[in-house]
Design a protein around this motif. Structure first.
Motif: not given
Length: 410
Positions: A103-107, A232-236
């Motif tokens: 709910r705060g941030d999907g990443s 976009r706030g986590i790298h794959q």
């Protein structure tokens, strides 16, 4: 100029765990046990702590590793894994953490799914005592970032056909192949690599095993995938394995076949349903807050019949998602949860989340595309969770096979 005043977090007033603003319309979460509620509150405090930073990171496509590690410091990576060396979370507490963080941030929700749901679970279920002694607590505490490498460039939904191979070479294994969309795969930590044994004449030839690979091992290359419009706030990473040599005891002894990888995936499917609920809740919150503040034609949007009808439709779907998740947790707690029941929850909730996000985006008008209002970011992130851990079509076929007794996969 908009007359909508964004507030801290995602542009709307944050909900507390009592459902103060009316999101829990059916009081689905009114009777949460005290221990579970305390975990939920800890997750909410974390989201409030890092919300602005993650909004900036998402916009810049940056992965703030320290923020991810903070989840471990707060002991939020457990994801309901049962192990004597890990804090015990009930399925309900684990779901509420997934919901609240998403709910705060999907990443950050995906960080939990990768670090806790996939990597930590793999180690806890299948690792040797020695592997667990060395890595379990560091991964749980977020001191070491970990990844789960199953998906390949040419094998996503048909991951059972994986082409990455492991061959014996004396007292070592040598891994060759490629993996794609691997969260934390370029983080400098460890990766659990699923590979098919290529050892003709050996009784395990063709078997699928999992190998613990430290990312600084020669031949391991993790390249961050750019150009993402979601999470976009986590790298794959795209991982290449070129003659990666690991010791014989790098194999997780509990892994014997692809069914073991499926066991991990089935366990995390519930988490995706909860994550979808978190995203949808944020979109509904934003739409409700906006409708109450935005004035058009001399009165707030909330006074228009069409707007009230849309809000009612969103709440209807959101309540259904909550009921799915709560009963899912109850089934899991009783030991009666079947994999296809988790599939049905993911299937329902990600589809419903997409509809809620689309309605919220439309209700906010032009302001709906601004990241400061939250909806567009959640809308984009929902597209990712709708696909990962098994696409909509794959979930439908799993459910269809279960209810008809006939497989339509081939």
């Amino acid at each position: 100029m908009s007359d909508f005043t964004p507030r801290p977090g995602h542009g709307v007033e944050r909900y507390d765990v009592t459902g103060r603003l009316g999101t829990d319309y059916y009081q689905v979460f009114a009777d949460i046990p005290a221990d579970d509620r305390a975990v939920w509150q800890r997750a909410q405090a974390y989201v409030d702590e890092v919300g602005t930073r993650m909004q900036q990171a998402w916009d810049a496509a940056e992965y703030p590793v320290d923020v991810a590690m903070r989840l471990g410091e707060l002991d939020l990576f457990n994801d309901g894994i049962v192990h004597p060396d890990l804090t015990r979370f009930s399925p309900l507490a684990a779901g509420l953490v997934n919901m609240e963080v998403s709910r705060g941030d999907g990443s950050l929700g995906t960080v939990i799914a990768v670090q806790g749901g996939l990597a930590l679970r793999t180690l806890a279920l299948f690792g040797s005592p020695e592997q667990q002694e060395r890595w379990l607590k560091p991964v749980a505490r977020g001191e070491v970032l970990a990844s789960f490498a199953l998906t390949e460039p040419d094998h996503g939904s048909d991951s059972v056909s994986l082409e990455t191979v492991a061959r014996r070479d004396g007292d070592h294994w040598v891994l060759d192949g490629a993996k794609k969309w691997i969260g934390n795969g370029a983080s400098g930590g460890i990766t659990f690599v699923w590979a098919r044994v290529d050892s003709p004449g050996d009784e395990i030839h063709g078997a699928v095993r999992c190998f613990l690979v430290e990312q600084d091992t020669a031949g391991y290359t993790g390249t961050v995938i750019g150009g993402k419009a979601s999470l976009r706030g986590i790298h794959q990473a795209l991982i290449t394995l070129d003659g990666v040599r690991v010791p014989h005891d790098a194999v997780l002894p509990g892994t014997k076949s692809f069914k073991d990888a499926s066991t991990v995936l089935y366990s995390t499917r519930s988490g995706v349903a909860w994550s979808a609920l978190g995203h949808a809740t944020a979109c509904y919150e934003a739409a409700l807050s906006y409708a109450q503040q935005r004035v058009q034609f001399g009165k707030p949007l909330a006074r228009f019949q069409m707007v009230q009808e849309r809000l009612a439709q969103m709440l209807e779907e959101l309540t259904g998602m909550q009921l799915y998740c709560r009963h899912l947790a109850d089934l899991e707690a009783s030991g009666g949860l079947r994999p296809t029941q988790a599939s049905l929850a993911k299937y329902h909730n990600t589809r419903a989340a997409r509809r809620i996000a689309a309605t919220a985006r439309d209700l906010l008008g032009g302001n709906g595309i601004l990241l400061e209002n939250g909806v567009m970011q959640h809308m984009a992130d929902i597209e990712a969770i709708h696909t990962y851990e098994g696409t909509e079509s794959v979930q439908a076929l799993l459910i269809g096979r279960d209810i008809t007794g006939v497989s339509a996969f081939v």
